[in-house]
Motif scaffolding. Structure first.
Motif, mmCIF file in Angstrom:
data_model
loop_
_atom_site.group_PDB
_atom_site.id
_atom_site.type_symbol
_atom_site.label_atom_id
_atom_site.label_comp_id
_atom_site.label_asym_id
_atom_site.label_seq_id
_atom_site.Cartn_x
_atom_site.Cartn_y
_atom_site.Cartn_z
ATOM 1 N N TYR A 91 19.724 24.127 37.273
ATOM 2 C CA TYR A 91 19.993 22.891 38.003
ATOM 3 C C TYR A 91 21.105 23.069 39.036
ATOM 4 O O TYR A 91 21.031 22.518 40.134
ATOM 5 N N PRO A 139 22.629 8.102 36.717
ATOM 6 C CA PRO A 139 21.780 9.018 35.959
ATOM 7 C C PRO A 139 21.959 8.808 34.461
ATOM 8 O O PRO A 139 22.951 8.214 34.022
ATOM 9 N N ALA A 181 20.656 9.365 42.201
ATOM 10 C CA ALA A 181 19.645 9.887 41.281
ATOM 11 C C ALA A 181 18.221 9.535 41.677
ATOM 12 O O ALA A 181 17.277 10.193 41.247
ATOM 13 N N SER A 184 14.664 12.018 43.003
ATOM 14 C CA SER A 184 15.182 13.350 42.681
ATOM 15 C C SER A 184 14.729 14.335 43.754
ATOM 16 O O SER A 184 13.572 14.756 43.775
ATOM 17 N N HIS A 186 15.919 17.286 43.863
ATOM 18 C CA HIS A 186 15.735 18.556 43.159
ATOM 19 C C HIS A 186 14.240 18.788 42.927
ATOM 20 O O HIS A 186 13.719 19.870 43.196
ATOM 21 N N VAL A 221 15.685 18.730 35.130
ATOM 22 C CA VAL A 221 16.456 17.557 35.572
ATOM 23 C C VAL A 221 16.457 16.469 34.507
ATOM 24 O O VAL A 221 17.417 15.692 34.401
ATOM 25 N N HIS A 227 18.389 13.157 35.628
ATOM 26 C CA HIS A 227 17.398 12.278 36.250
ATOM 27 C C HIS A 227 16.476 11.700 35.184
ATOM 28 O O HIS A 227 16.267 12.304 34.125
ATOM 29 N N ASP A 231 12.516 9.156 38.386
ATOM 30 C CA ASP A 231 13.202 9.808 39.506
ATOM 31 C C ASP A 231 12.384 11.001 39.999
ATOM 32 O O ASP A 231 12.256 11.231 41.206
#
Length: 325
Positions: A91, A139, A181, A184, A186, A221, A227, A231
């Protein structure tokens, strides 16, 4: 002798615009987008109570939909360090390493695809920034303990460079927006990387990585309590919207570039297409021609366009016409 029709005039072919991408122009653009991403996360802090309310609302929606992937994953990551510690490293680092590597690879090895892929990623990122601004979300890891989440980044902080505040290095947690958040990115960026590897990787290993990377990122995540499941869904949806808008963004950029080039040409007096093979009302010259009027000079003022010019008698050395043979 039978009359032969002269060949039809050659059609004017408009050459497609050739814009060669330069790394020294791309790098500042990417850094600018990343700077906007970081600044947007920092500035769009929002009210803490509002962010907590949004986080609890997401939990309620997930409960109504019988979705509860976060709790079991978070308990597993907390109970098993051999899973939780690598997940925290995943992460905290891959989000910022894999995406630039894919961009560089596309720029060098898949140049024809790079601009569309880069525009897709940047458009989606700006949409995500809008989400951070309009919907600050707490989050799971920052909710009160009664909700059953453990902040694995803080729990395993002694194993890595991060502190107890998000994935930032120790002492720099205050420089991040911990309530960004939803969605997401990511997951969104990982999905973009996966699509690039799947479509353009060319090997089975690359295609497998294109599937594994976004799926594992989605699990990470949630397991690290950074998250919610929704998300991650929103991150994928943002990438979908960015993919649809990317062609319009590129067209707008092309028009803006054309206007800028026209203004520069008007000021400097230098045409933007100097050195281009497109001449004479944007018609390409034939092979061997260097100036626009060369064909007219060969054919004569009354000749039919496209006709073969008549053969000119050879000149004798004293300037008189050579005798007919």
């Amino acid at each position: 002798m039978p009359q032969t029709e002269a060949p039809a005039p050659a059609a004017c072919t408009e050459a497609p615009p050739r814009t060669r991408l330069r790394w020294w122009a791309e790098l500042p653009l990417i850094l600018l987008v990343y700077g906007c991403y970081s600044a947007g996360r920092l500035l769009a802090r929002g009210d803490v109570s509002t962010a907590v309310d949004h986080g609890l609302a997401i939990l309620r929606v997930e409960k109504l939909l019988y979705l509860n992937a976060e709790h079991p994953l978070n308990r597993l990551f907390t109970r098993e360090p051999w899973i939780g510690v690598p997940a925290d490293f995943w992460y905290a680092s891959l989000h910022y390493l894999v995406t630039p590597v894919i961009l560089v690879w596309l720029f060098r090895a898949r140049t024809a695809l790079y601009r569309a892929a880069r525009t897709w990623l940047m458009t989606s990122t700006f949409i995500g920034l809008i989400g951070f601004t309009l919907l600050p979300t707490c989050p799971p890891r920052l909710l009160s303990p009664e909700h059953g989440f453990v902040d694995t980044m803080a729990y395993y902080s002694s194993y890595g460079w991060w502190g107890g505040e998000a994935s930032a290095p120790r002492g720099l947690g205050g420089m991040t927006n911990q309530y960004a958040a939803m969605p997401s990115l990511h997951v969104g960026w990982a999905l973009w990387c996966g699509v690039m590897l799947w479509r353009h990787g060319g090997t089975r290993t690359a295609k497998a990585a294109g599937v594994v990377y976004p799926l594992v990122t989605a699990l990470v995540v949630m397991g690290t309590a950074n998250h919610y499941f929704l998300d991650a869904v929103a991150g994928a949806a943002v990438m979908g919207v960015g993919l649809l808008l990317a062609p319009y963004v590129m067209r707008g950029a092309d028009r803006a570039g054309a206007v800028l080039t026209a203004r520069v040409t008007a000021v400097t007096g230098r045409p933007g297409d100097a050195g281009s093979p497109i001449v004479s009302s944007r018609c390409q010259t034939s092979a061997g021609e260097r100036i626009p009027r060369q064909r007219e000079a060969r054919s004569g003022p009354g000749a039919t366009p496209g006709a073969v010019p008549e053969q000119v008698p050879e000149q004798a050395g004293d300037g008189a016409p050579a005798p007919a043979r």
